[in-house]
Design an enzyme around this catalytic site. Sequence first.
Site, PDB file in Angstrom:
ATOM      1  N   SER A 270       0.991  -1.110  -0.149  1.00 21.62           N
ATOM      2  CA  SER A 270       0.063  -0.055   0.000  1.00 21.62           C
ATOM      3  C   SER A 270       0.685   1.223   0.016  1.00 21.62           C
ATOM      4  O   SER A 270       0.617   2.128  -0.680  1.00 21.62           O
ATOM      5  CB  SER A 270      -0.932  -0.007   1.065  1.00 21.62           C
ATOM      6  OG  SER A 270      -0.299  -0.291   2.465  1.00 21.62           O
ATOM      7  N   HIS A 300      -1.913  -8.985   1.813  1.00 26.05           N
ATOM      8  CA  HIS A 300      -1.563  -7.887   2.575  1.00 26.05           C
ATOM      9  C   HIS A 300      -2.946  -7.389   3.481  1.00 26.05           C
ATOM     10  O   HIS A 300      -3.058  -8.063   4.404  1.00 26.05           O
ATOM     11  CB  HIS A 300      -1.421  -6.680   1.480  1.00 26.05           C
ATOM     12  CG  HIS A 300      -0.817  -5.488   2.139  1.00 26.05           C
ATOM     13  ND1 HIS A 300      -0.284  -5.200   3.148  1.00 26.05           N
ATOM     14  CD2 HIS A 300      -0.837  -3.973   1.378  1.00 26.05           C
ATOM     15  CE1 HIS A 300       0.170  -4.012   3.236  1.00 26.05           C
ATOM     16  NE2 HIS A 300      -0.168  -3.439   2.019  1.00 26.05           N
ATOM     17  N   HIS A 346       5.655 -13.010   7.463  1.00 26.23           N
ATOM     18  CA  HIS A 346       6.032 -11.488   6.879  1.00 26.23           C
ATOM     19  C   HIS A 346       6.925 -11.424   6.272  1.00 26.23           C
ATOM     20  O   HIS A 346       7.816 -12.215   6.264  1.00 26.23           O
ATOM     21  CB  HIS A 346       6.105 -10.499   8.427  1.00 26.23           C
ATOM     22  CG  HIS A 346       5.709  -9.249   7.887  1.00 26.23           C
ATOM     23  ND1 HIS A 346       6.742  -8.230   7.444  1.00 26.23           N
ATOM     24  CD2 HIS A 346       4.344  -8.359   8.115  1.00 26.23           C
ATOM     25  CE1 HIS A 346       6.101  -7.048   7.104  1.00 26.23           C
ATOM     26  NE2 HIS A 346       4.786  -7.034   7.542  1.00 26.23           N
ATOM     27  N   ARG A 355       2.523  -5.073  16.779  1.00 26.11           N
ATOM     28  CA  ARG A 355       1.224  -4.558  16.763  1.00 26.11           C
ATOM     29  C   ARG A 355       0.060  -5.782  17.006  1.00 26.11           C
ATOM     30  O   ARG A 355      -0.943  -5.637  17.438  1.00 26.11           O
ATOM     31  CB  ARG A 355       0.947  -4.382  15.046  1.00 26.11           C
ATOM     32  CG  ARG A 355       1.702  -3.215  14.571  1.00 26.11           C
ATOM     33  CD  ARG A 355       1.531  -2.872  13.059  1.00 26.11           C
ATOM     34  NE  ARG A 355       1.957  -3.927  12.482  1.00 26.11           N
ATOM     35  CZ  ARG A 355       1.907  -4.359  11.029  1.00 26.11           C
ATOM     36  NH1 ARG A 355       1.111  -3.122  10.282  1.00 26.11           N
ATOM     37  NH2 ARG A 355       2.178  -5.384  10.421  1.00 26.11           N
ATOM     38  N   ASP A 401      -2.477  -8.881  11.435  1.00 29.66           N
ATOM     39  CA  ASP A 401      -3.938  -9.028  11.117  1.00 29.66           C
ATOM     40  C   ASP A 401      -4.547 -10.393  11.827  1.00 29.66           C
ATOM     41  O   ASP A 401      -5.576 -10.570  11.747  1.00 29.66           O
ATOM     42  CB  ASP A 401      -3.787  -9.519   9.585  1.00 29.66           C
ATOM     43  CG  ASP A 401      -3.561  -8.295   8.926  1.00 29.66           C
ATOM     44  OD1 ASP A 401      -3.933  -7.288   9.126  1.00 29.66           O
ATOM     45  OD2 ASP A 401      -2.504  -8.521   7.780  1.00 29.66           O
TER      46      ASP A 401
HETATM   47  N1  CMX Z   1       1.073 -20.133   5.706  1.00 27.74           N
HETATM   48  C1  CMX Z   1       1.593 -21.011   4.872  1.00 27.74           C
HETATM   49  N2  CMX Z   1       2.679 -20.604   4.050  1.00 27.74           N
HETATM   50  C2  CMX Z   1       3.406 -19.494   4.312  1.00 27.74           C
HETATM   51  C3  CMX Z   1       2.720 -18.562   5.255  1.00 27.74           C
HETATM   52  C4  CMX Z   1       1.745 -18.899   5.845  1.00 27.74           C
HETATM   53  N3  CMX Z   1       1.369 -17.939   6.755  1.00 27.74           N
HETATM   54  N4  CMX Z   1       3.874 -17.459   5.024  1.00 27.74           N
HETATM   55  C5  CMX Z   1       4.612 -17.901   4.106  1.00 27.74           C
HETATM   56  N5  CMX Z   1       4.196 -19.119   3.598  1.00 27.74           N
HETATM   57  C6  CMX Z   1       4.964 -19.526   2.455  1.00 27.74           C
HETATM   58  C7  CMX Z   1       4.768 -18.898   1.293  1.00 27.74           C
HETATM   59  O1  CMX Z   1       3.775 -18.932   0.537  1.00 27.74           O
HETATM   60  C8  CMX Z   1       6.125 -19.311   0.488  1.00 27.74           C
HETATM   61  O2  CMX Z   1       5.637 -20.629  -0.359  1.00 27.74           O
HETATM   62  P1  CMX Z   1       5.852 -20.876  -1.727  1.00 27.74           P
HETATM   63  O3  CMX Z   1       7.420 -20.939  -1.767  1.00 27.74           O
HETATM   64  O4  CMX Z   1       5.270 -22.165  -1.765  1.00 27.74           O
HETATM   65  O5  CMX Z   1       5.560 -19.939  -2.628  1.00 27.74           O
HETATM   66  C9  CMX Z   1       7.103 -19.463   1.423  1.00 27.74           C
HETATM   67  O6  CMX Z   1       6.313 -19.565   2.739  1.00 27.74           O
HETATM   68  C10 CMX Z   1       8.178 -18.520   1.785  1.00 27.74           C
HETATM   69  O7  CMX Z   1       7.484 -17.237   1.781  1.00 27.74           O
HETATM   70  P2  CMX Z   1       7.925 -16.464   3.017  1.00 27.74           P
HETATM   71  O8  CMX Z   1       9.337 -15.660   2.200  1.00 27.74           O
HETATM   72  O9  CMX Z   1       8.230 -16.634   4.086  1.00 27.74           O
HETATM   73  O10 CMX Z   1       7.187 -15.077   2.866  1.00 27.74           O
HETATM   74  P3  CMX Z   1       6.837 -13.960   1.826  1.00 27.74           P
HETATM   75  O11 CMX Z   1       7.808 -12.826   1.995  1.00 27.74           O
HETATM   76  O12 CMX Z   1       6.864 -14.308   0.436  1.00 27.74           O
HETATM   77  O13 CMX Z   1       5.280 -13.510   2.027  1.00 27.74           O
HETATM   78  C11 CMX Z   1       3.342 -13.095   3.371  1.00 27.74           C
HETATM   79  C12 CMX Z   1       4.837 -12.790   3.097  1.00 27.74           C
HETATM   80  C13 CMX Z   1       2.912 -12.200   4.254  1.00 27.74           C
HETATM   81  C14 CMX Z   1       2.643 -12.848   2.099  1.00 27.74           C
HETATM   82  C15 CMX Z   1       3.047 -14.495   3.948  1.00 27.74           C
HETATM   83  O14 CMX Z   1       3.764 -14.547   4.902  1.00 27.74           O
HETATM   84  C16 CMX Z   1       1.655 -14.973   3.840  1.00 27.74           C
HETATM   85  O15 CMX Z   1       1.227 -15.300   2.766  1.00 27.74           O
HETATM   86  N6  CMX Z   1       1.070 -14.771   5.060  1.00 27.74           N
HETATM   87  C17 CMX Z   1      -0.374 -15.335   5.144  1.00 27.74           C
HETATM   88  C18 CMX Z   1      -1.081 -13.844   4.696  1.00 27.74           C
HETATM   89  C19 CMX Z   1      -1.016 -12.586   5.731  1.00 27.74           C
HETATM   90  O16 CMX Z   1      -1.239 -12.890   7.041  1.00 27.74           O
HETATM   91  N7  CMX Z   1      -0.798 -11.491   5.108  1.00 27.74           N
HETATM   92  C20 CMX Z   1      -0.823 -10.196   5.875  1.00 27.74           C
HETATM   93  C21 CMX Z   1       0.699  -9.699   6.243  1.00 27.74           C
HETATM   94  C22 CMX Z   1       0.669  -8.566   6.801  1.00 27.74           C
HETATM   95  C23 CMX Z   1       0.179  -7.193   6.038  1.00 27.74           C
HETATM   96  O17 CMX Z   1       0.417  -6.839   5.227  1.00 27.74           O
HETATM   97  O18 CMX Z   1      -0.926  -6.811   6.594  1.00 27.74           O
END
Ligand code: CMX
Length: 471
Positions: A270, A300, A346, A355, A401
């Site tokens: 964002s 996000h 994250h 938070r 979140d």
């Molecule tokens: N559950 C399952 N798998 C997860 C995970 C979770 N909560 N968090 C990361 N992973 C997975 C990723 O999908 C990725 O898998 P692939 O390699 O198969 O694609 C792997 O672990 C590596 O990811 P990462 O480097 O740890 O995380 P990223 O930096 O790529 O992504 C985020 C970060 C937040 C998008 C991810 O942790 C996620 O999808 N979390 C759940 C959604 C969420 O809570 N989002 C809110 C974030 C805060 C915000 O912005 O408001």
Amino acid sequence: MLYSAMGKFKRIIPTLCAGMSQMAECCAENTDLKSILAQKIPKEIEKVKNFRKSHGNTKVGEVTVNMMYGGMRGIKGLVCETSVLDPEEGIRFRGLTIPDCQQVLPRAPDGCEPLPEALFWLLITGDVPTEEQTRSVSKQWAQRAHLPEHVTCMLKNLPKHVHPMSQFSAALTLLNTESHFVKAYNCGVNKTKYWEFVFEDTMDLIARIPVIAAMIYKNTYKDGCVPDIDESKDWSYNFTQMLGYDDPQFTELMRLYLTIHSDHEGGNVSAHTCHLVGSALSDPYLALAAGLNGLAGPLHGLANQEVLVWLEKLRQQVGDKYSEEQLKEFIWKTLKAGQVVPGYGHAVLRKTDPRYTCQREFAQKYLPDDPIFKLVSSVFNVVPPILKELGKVQNPWPNVDAHSGVLLQHYGMRETNYYTVLFGVSRALGVLSSLVWDRALGLPIERPKSISTDTLIKLVGAESEKSRTPC
Ligand code: CMX
């Protein structure tokens, strides 16, 4: 007169406070935020100019192939003054942690949580405001909250199944008829003055956003009536009244919520989107709408909606008396279905999000027996070891979140589709503060270089790999 909590704060972080009180003392009598910025901006422009002159070609990092394919993770490519995110410690707003902010930022006369107005002042100036300064922002926002007819009319006529975030973004886009920046630009204003009009738009926008958000809520889920704003009250009080929530505890929750969701440095979707779109000199209404469209993604901001939906499904399956084994089974089912556990992980953080922690403290204080809060706490014990077991998740700990929805539902806000709008109301404080500084510093249009895979292969001298790729 300095805000009274400053003395207490000075004992906690003496060095930081010495600098801060110096800054604050020179401006403490002044409640005119724009004139304070007008004093600070030339000094900051000079500082950046001199820095670039002496270190403009100094390297600050390197870019790997993985970074290019991996969402630019770890590339130091942006400057953001308002906040910094440490992977271990979490967010600092202009150097202050969330507990620091809870201690030093002015509060409502009847409240314990910081006022988002005060946080906005901190973000945009770098100074902790006095109570008078905070009150002057509350008053200005209350006075600038009027919405033009075409926006209210559009909101009233949207079908109820349009997602609240789409309504929010559409309303902001339509509202740019009111942009001071657009009018000034069309009249050929000198670019050194852009920030002044972006500042005026920022103040109007933040004033109007709670009215838009309340209208969306009332039109979509309730009777469509939004009461008038009380100019003697703070931004969050007026917002909760407009939403139809009379409970002072819910207002306190909103003060905390709107403070902590405001900013998370410059590279999140964002913030970066708002900065990027603003760099084309799109006005603040369009830039914020773009940023909020990014916030509406489930990875996000929308994750806070996803968390509650996920918890409700979990609760339907296991009830209120569950074993750890049942929770584990549900989490594995989510993962085996190729989905993420919402609210965990994250891109930058590597520890539990502060938070999350401060929302947990709020829940422990006000709703310790809430069954969904208990479920959130139990899930916290079970998810991280499972995510660690997966081996690929960089951060197995909860983010903001994972906790916000449980608080909202406790006070009766059960419309999960609406939750990200609250996040967006708060996020406006941070991204718009940065946008004012972007224009003040005269930052140019953003335009990083992209290249194709074949060019990249050639660049790193791996042509032999290219010949092995399948046709
Ligand atoms: N559950 C399952 N798998 C997860 C995970 C979770 N909560 N968090 C990361 N992973 C997975 C990723 O999908 C990725 O898998 P692939 O390699 O198969 O694609 C792997 O672990 C590596 O990811 P990462 O480097 O740890 O995380 P990223 O930096 O790529 O992504 C985020 C970060 C937040 C998008 C991810 O942790 C996620 O999808 N979390 C759940 C959604 C969420 O809570 N989002 C809110 C974030 C805060 C915000 O912005 O408001």
